[in-house]
Design a protein around this motif. Structure first.
Motif, PDB file in Angstrom:
ATOM      1  N   ASP A   1       0.841  -1.201   0.000  1.00  0.00           N
ATOM      2  CA  ASP A   1       0.000   0.000   0.000  1.00  0.00           C
ATOM      3  C   ASP A   1       0.876   1.251   0.000  1.00  0.00           C
ATOM      4  O   ASP A   1       0.687   2.176   0.780  1.00  0.00           O
ATOM      5  N   ALA A   2       1.871   1.241  -0.898  1.00  0.00           N
ATOM      6  CA  ALA A   2       2.833   2.335  -0.985  1.00  0.00           C
ATOM      7  C   ALA A   2       2.889   2.869  -2.405  1.00  0.00           C
ATOM      8  O   ALA A   2       2.937   2.108  -3.364  1.00  0.00           O
ATOM      9  N   ALA A   3       2.898   4.186  -2.507  1.00  0.00           N
ATOM     10  CA  ALA A   3       3.043   4.849  -3.803  1.00  0.00           C
ATOM     11  C   ALA A   3       4.301   5.701  -3.760  1.00  0.00           C
ATOM     12  O   ALA A   3       4.719   6.163  -2.693  1.00  0.00           O
ATOM     13  N   TYR A   4       4.900   5.885  -4.935  1.00  0.00           N
ATOM     14  CA  TYR A   4       6.069   6.750  -5.030  1.00  0.00           C
ATOM     15  C   TYR A   4       5.898   7.659  -6.235  1.00  0.00           C
ATOM     16  O   TYR A   4       5.629   7.190  -7.343  1.00  0.00           O
ATOM     17  N   VAL A   5       6.027   8.950  -5.995  1.00  0.00           N
ATOM     18  CA  VAL A   5       5.964   9.938  -7.057  1.00  0.00           C
ATOM     19  C   VAL A   5       7.397  10.410  -7.303  1.00  0.00           C
ATOM     20  O   VAL A   5       7.993  11.073  -6.451  1.00  0.00           O
ATOM     21  N   ALA A   6       7.949  10.007  -8.441  1.00  0.00           N
ATOM     22  CA  ALA A   6       9.304  10.411  -8.804  1.00  0.00           C
ATOM     23  C   ALA A   6       9.211  11.696  -9.623  1.00  0.00           C
ATOM     24  O   ALA A   6       8.430  11.788 -10.566  1.00  0.00           O
ATOM     25  N   LEU A   7      10.000  12.673  -9.247  1.00  0.00           N
ATOM     26  CA  LEU A   7       9.981  13.983  -9.896  1.00  0.00           C
ATOM     27  C   LEU A   7      11.281  14.194 -10.660  1.00  0.00           C
ATOM     28  O   LEU A   7      12.361  14.154 -10.085  1.00  0.00           O
ATOM     29  N   GLY A   8      11.164  14.383 -11.953  1.00  0.00           N
ATOM     30  CA  GLY A   8      12.343  14.602 -12.780  1.00  0.00           C
ATOM     31  C   GLY A   8      12.969  13.300 -13.187  1.00  0.00           C
ATOM     32  O   GLY A   8      12.432  12.218 -12.958  1.00  0.00           O
ATOM     33  N   PRO A   9      14.142  13.384 -13.808  1.00  0.00           N
ATOM     34  CA  PRO A   9      14.817  12.171 -14.266  1.00  0.00           C
ATOM     35  C   PRO A   9      15.188  11.289 -13.080  1.00  0.00           C
ATOM     36  O   PRO A   9      15.389  11.775 -11.971  1.00  0.00           O
ATOM     37  N   ASP A  10      15.288   9.998 -13.325  1.00  0.00           N
ATOM     38  CA  ASP A  10      15.652   9.049 -12.285  1.00  0.00           C
ATOM     39  C   ASP A  10      16.992   9.462 -11.692  1.00  0.00           C
ATOM     40  O   ASP A  10      17.985   9.555 -12.407  1.00  0.00           O
ATOM     41  N   PRO A  11      17.044   9.719 -10.378  1.00  0.00           N
ATOM     42  CA  PRO A  11      18.307  10.155  -9.779  1.00  0.00           C
ATOM     43  C   PRO A  11      19.349   9.049  -9.711  1.00  0.00           C
ATOM     44  O   PRO A  11      20.519   9.324  -9.506  1.00  0.00           O
ATOM     45  N   GLY A  12      18.946   7.811  -9.893  1.00  0.00           N
ATOM     46  CA  GLY A  12      19.889   6.698  -9.864  1.00  0.00           C
ATOM     47  C   GLY A  12      20.434   6.444  -8.470  1.00  0.00           C
ATOM     48  O   GLY A  12      20.049   7.093  -7.502  1.00  0.00           O
ATOM     49  N   ALA A  13      21.349   5.504  -8.383  1.00  0.00           N
ATOM     50  CA  ALA A  13      21.941   5.145  -7.099  1.00  0.00           C
ATOM     51  C   ALA A  13      22.668   6.345  -6.509  1.00  0.00           C
ATOM     52  O   ALA A  13      23.438   7.011  -7.187  1.00  0.00           O
ATOM     53  N   GLY A  14      22.390   6.624  -5.277  1.00  0.00           N
ATOM     54  CA  GLY A  14      23.037   7.739  -4.595  1.00  0.00           C
ATOM     55  C   GLY A  14      22.410   9.080  -4.887  1.00  0.00           C
ATOM     56  O   GLY A  14      22.844  10.091  -4.365  1.00  0.00           O
ATOM     57  N   GLY A  15      21.373   9.122  -5.729  1.00  0.00           N
ATOM     58  CA  GLY A  15      20.730  10.385  -6.067  1.00  0.00           C
ATOM     59  C   GLY A  15      19.926  10.969  -4.924  1.00  0.00           C
ATOM     60  O   GLY A  15      19.837  12.172  -4.772  1.00  0.00           O
ATOM     61  N   VAL A  16      19.340  10.094  -4.111  1.00  0.00           N
ATOM     62  CA  VAL A  16      18.605  10.559  -2.937  1.00  0.00           C
ATOM     63  C   VAL A  16      19.591  10.590  -1.780  1.00  0.00           C
ATOM     64  O   VAL A  16      20.147   9.569  -1.396  1.00  0.00           O
ATOM     65  N   THR A  17      19.833  11.778  -1.254  1.00  0.00           N
ATOM     66  CA  THR A  17      20.799  11.896  -0.169  1.00  0.00           C
ATOM     67  C   THR A  17      20.141  12.076   1.190  1.00  0.00           C
ATOM     68  O   THR A  17      20.794  11.911   2.209  1.00  0.00           O
ATOM     69  N   ARG A  18      18.847  12.399   1.169  1.00  0.00           N
ATOM     70  CA  ARG A  18      18.158  12.590   2.443  1.00  0.00           C
ATOM     71  C   ARG A  18      16.680  12.305   2.253  1.00  0.00           C
ATOM     72  O   ARG A  18      16.086  12.680   1.248  1.00  0.00           O
ATOM     73  N   THR A  19      16.092  11.633   3.222  1.00  0.00           N
ATOM     74  CA  THR A  19      14.658  11.396   3.249  1.00  0.00           C
ATOM     75  C   THR A  19      14.105  12.114   4.469  1.00  0.00           C
ATOM     76  O   THR A  19      14.580  11.908   5.590  1.00  0.00           O
ATOM     77  N   VAL A  20      13.122  12.979   4.224  1.00  0.00           N
ATOM     78  CA  VAL A  20      12.556  13.804   5.280  1.00  0.00           C
ATOM     79  C   VAL A  20      11.131  13.351   5.551  1.00  0.00           C
ATOM     80  O   VAL A  20      10.259  13.473   4.681  1.00  0.00           O
TER      81      VAL A  20
END
Length: 88
Positions: free
Chosen positions: A22-41
């Motif tokens: 029961d999880a959705a993910y909205v990706a914004l812009g090009p796929d950041p790839g591995a290491g693209g997400v540096t922080r989850t708030v």
């Protein structure tokens, strides 16, 4: 690449949904790839409706995605129906 009419490119926003989690993910812009997400708030909704939301940001502080747990309670059924299913 931007469309000629100045609108949003088709791949600029992508929605995936995992019904089992029961999880959705909205990706914004090009796929950041591995290491693209540096922080989850985490977003504090005060425990309302059993929904958890988290914002993913990149090294430049740009929002690259939004994760929604309890998505079936927050998002309209037609939105989830249009999402790419991860549980198929």
């Amino acid at each position: 690449m931007n469309p000629p009419d100045g609108g949003v490119p088709a791949d600029a926003v992508r929605l995936t949904f995992d019904g089992e989690a029961d999880a959705a993910y909205v990706a914004l812009g090009p796929d950041p790839g591995a290491g693209g997400v540096t922080r989850t708030v985490p977003v504090d909704l005060g425990g309302e409706l059993g929904i958890d939301v988290a914002l993913d940001v990149d090294a430049n502080g740009r929002l690259v995605g939004v994760e929604v747990l309890g998505a079936s309670r927050l998002l309209a059924p037609e939105v989830l129906a249009a999402a790419h299913r991860l549980d198929d």
